[in-house]
Enzyme design. Structure first.
Site, short mmCIF file in Angstrom:
data_model
loop_
_atom_site.label_atom_id
_atom_site.label_comp_id
_atom_site.label_asym_id
_atom_site.label_seq_id
_atom_site.Cartn_x
_atom_site.Cartn_y
_atom_site.Cartn_z
N GLY A 35 5.49 2.96 0.00
CA GLY A 35 6.19 3.78 -0.99
C GLY A 35 5.29 3.99 -2.19
N SER B 109 0.85 -1.19 0.00
CA SER B 109 0.00 0.00 0.00
C SER B 109 0.88 1.24 0.00
CB SER B 109 -0.89 0.00 1.23
OG SER B 109 -0.10 0.31 2.37
N LYS B 110 0.22 2.39 0.01
CA LYS B 110 0.94 3.67 -0.02
C LYS B 110 2.00 3.76 1.08
CE LYS B 110 -2.52 6.67 -2.02
NZ LYS B 110 -3.90 6.67 -1.60
N ARG B 111 1.72 3.14 2.21
CA ARG B 111 2.67 3.18 3.33
C ARG B 111 4.05 2.69 2.91
NH1 ARG B 111 2.43 -0.55 6.86
NH2 ARG B 111 0.88 -1.81 5.78
#
Ligand code: GLU
Length: 492
Positions: A257, A253-255
């Site tokens: 990168g 996920s966005k977490r």
């Protein structure tokens, strides 16, 4: 293998993510490997979340990756149109057929009634499914409801007590009990079909032979298979490829990168690198090799070597691969890739003169071996920009190099000598510095390190001669002057 027809069918509800790109790539490789047909279409039945901009972004990302298609949006083909929202008339006869054959029925349940059903099931500790309130409404009762202005959804009547088996090319035999599924909606009350229904009609109409998609769709497959059966369609082969996990093994996920292809593009990754990297996310060739050209991937790709276990997205590996491809790039292309990042950092004007461009190309070339992606360039070449010198306080070797007894004289003399030139090449710059050394009887560190630090504030960096040549004698002189003043400030 017979004729191969595969498709990539994203929903235009966001930019193309790494997972979607990998699905597109596997389909594309499979199609190209077998001389098949690649179709690109849009699953845009989610009216609230779908947007034309997203469709454009997805197509742009596919093109950038070099994944072309033979039928579909922008290309046309025998099964046009390729957006679900434009295919409603194609779906209509199938809906009527299912309704007439009693394989689907109208459902008038309100959201509140459905919610009450879900609560009832959850109180009993059972999984949510439709409890069948409208399953046996008579035709007359339906007409009455409709006449009273109630809008109906269409539900698929899931046959009871059946085993639904998915023979997946990646996951093997996966079984589902039809009783756990519950009658599901195939057309919403606004007349728009749901994904599970429209996808089957599209795949069947377009004669898709292999459905290669993310594992998250495995649980949808039994519903889709029931529709294939109900309509007597030939069932394609399924291949559900594993989820992509972050390095902490949670869903990527966005977490973790950058997650969209466009983000990687903006950061200065090359499409060849991303394609190479994505191909190895879940597929493995024979042997240990990791660098593959697109042609090699096409030659070697097979679904048999797609793994069941999750693929872990390793950023370091991606950076390593990208740096490999960056090193192969001609200097002018590398420079063009880096230029926007230099401009954004305010180091180079957005439209430099040809002369300046040639200089930038040489500066960028000095960073080639150190560059993992283009956005890193400003940090790697900052020594070549600016008039002033700032001493790095962490760099004790740098401070030391300026404290030699001879340092002020070396700097002052080299400055004077540099001022005699308007331009110089590496050779002349080196000779000039050596002369200074001879004149003052200084060599080694007190000469070379002192000048390096006086020019950049740091004890390490690019080759000194390259630095001198690219800075040019006039800027060299100004920076040396600046450092001399700094030194005087320190001692004075
Ligand atoms: N529209 C679906 C998605 O974007 C595609 C599902 C499929 O390939 O069947 O995930």
């Amino acid at each position: 293998m017979g004729e191969v027809r595969v498709r990539f069918a994203p929903s235009p509800t966001g930019p193309l993510h790494i997972g979607g790109a990998r699905s597109a790539l596997f389909n594309w490789l499979f199609a190209r490997r077998h001389g098949g047909t690649m179709i690109v279409r849009m699953e845009d039945t989610d009216l609230n979340r779908s947007a034309e901009e997203y469709e454009a972004m997805i197509l742009e990302a596919l093109r950038w990756l070099g994944l072309d298609w033979d039928e579909g949006i922008g290309v046309g083909g025998p099964h046009a149109p390729y957006r679900q929202r434009e295919r409603l008339d194609i779906y209509r006869p199938y809906i009527d057929r299912l309704l007439n054959e009693g394989k689907a029925y109208l459902c008038f349940c309100s959201e509140e009634e459905l919610e009450a059903g879900r609560q009832e099931l959850s109180a009993r500790g059972e999984l949510p499914r439709y409890l069948g309130k409208c399953r046996n409404l008579t035709a007359a009762a339906c007409r009455e409801k409709q006449a009273a202005g109630y809008r109906a959804a269409v539900r698929f009547r899931v046959p009871e007590g059946q085993l639904v088996v998915v023979n997946d090319l990646v996951r093997g035999r996966v079984e589902f009990e039809s009783d756990g599924i519950g009658d599901f909606i195939i057309v919403k009350s606004d007349g728009i079909p749901t994904y599970n229904f429209a996808v089957v009609l599209d795949d069947a109409e377009m004669n898709v032979t292999h459905i290669i998609r993310g594992e998250e769709h495995l649980s949808n497959t039994p519903r889709q298979l029931l529709i294939y059966r109900a309509l007597g369609f030939t069932v394609p082969q399924f291949a559900h490829i594993s989820l992509i996990l972050g390095e902490d093994r949670s869903k990527m996920s966005k977490r973790h990168g950058a997650v969209s292809v466009a983000q990687y593009r903006r950061l200065g990754y090359l499409p060849e690198a991303l394609v190479n990297f994505l191909a190895l996310l879940g597929w493995s060739p024979e042997g240990e090799r990791e660098i593959f050209s697109v042609q090699e991937l096409v030659q070697q790709f097979s679904l048999e070597r797609v793994s069941k276990s999750p693929a872990v997205f390793n950023f370091d590996k991606l950076k390593w691969m990208n740096s490999h491809y960056l090193r192969q790039l001609p200097a002018s292309e590398l420079s063009a890739l880096c230029l926007p990042h230099l401009a954004e950092a305010g180091l180079v004007e957005a439209e430099p003169s040809p002369q300046r461009l040639a200089w930038v190309e040489r500066v960028v070339a000095t960073a080639r071996e150190h560059l993992e992606y283009a956005a890193q360039i400003p940090g790697l070449v900052q020594d070549f920009f600016g008039e002033e010198v700032t001493l790095d306080p962490q760099d004790t070797d740098a401070a030391e190099a300026l404290r030699f007894e001879t340092s002020p004289a070396v700097i002052a003399r080299f400055r004077e000598k540099a001022l005699e030139f308007n331009e110089w090449d590496e050779e002349t710059a080196r000779e000039t510095l050596k002369e200074v050394g001879k004149e003052l009887g200084v060599k080694g560190k007190p000469l070379f390190m002192t000048v390096r630090v006086a020019l950049t504030g740091k004890s390490h960096g690019r080759d000194l001669n390259t630095l001198l040549a690219l800075l040019g004698p006039q800027l060299v002189a100004r920076r040396l002057q600046h450092t001399l003043l700094l030194l005087q400030g320190l001692t004075g």
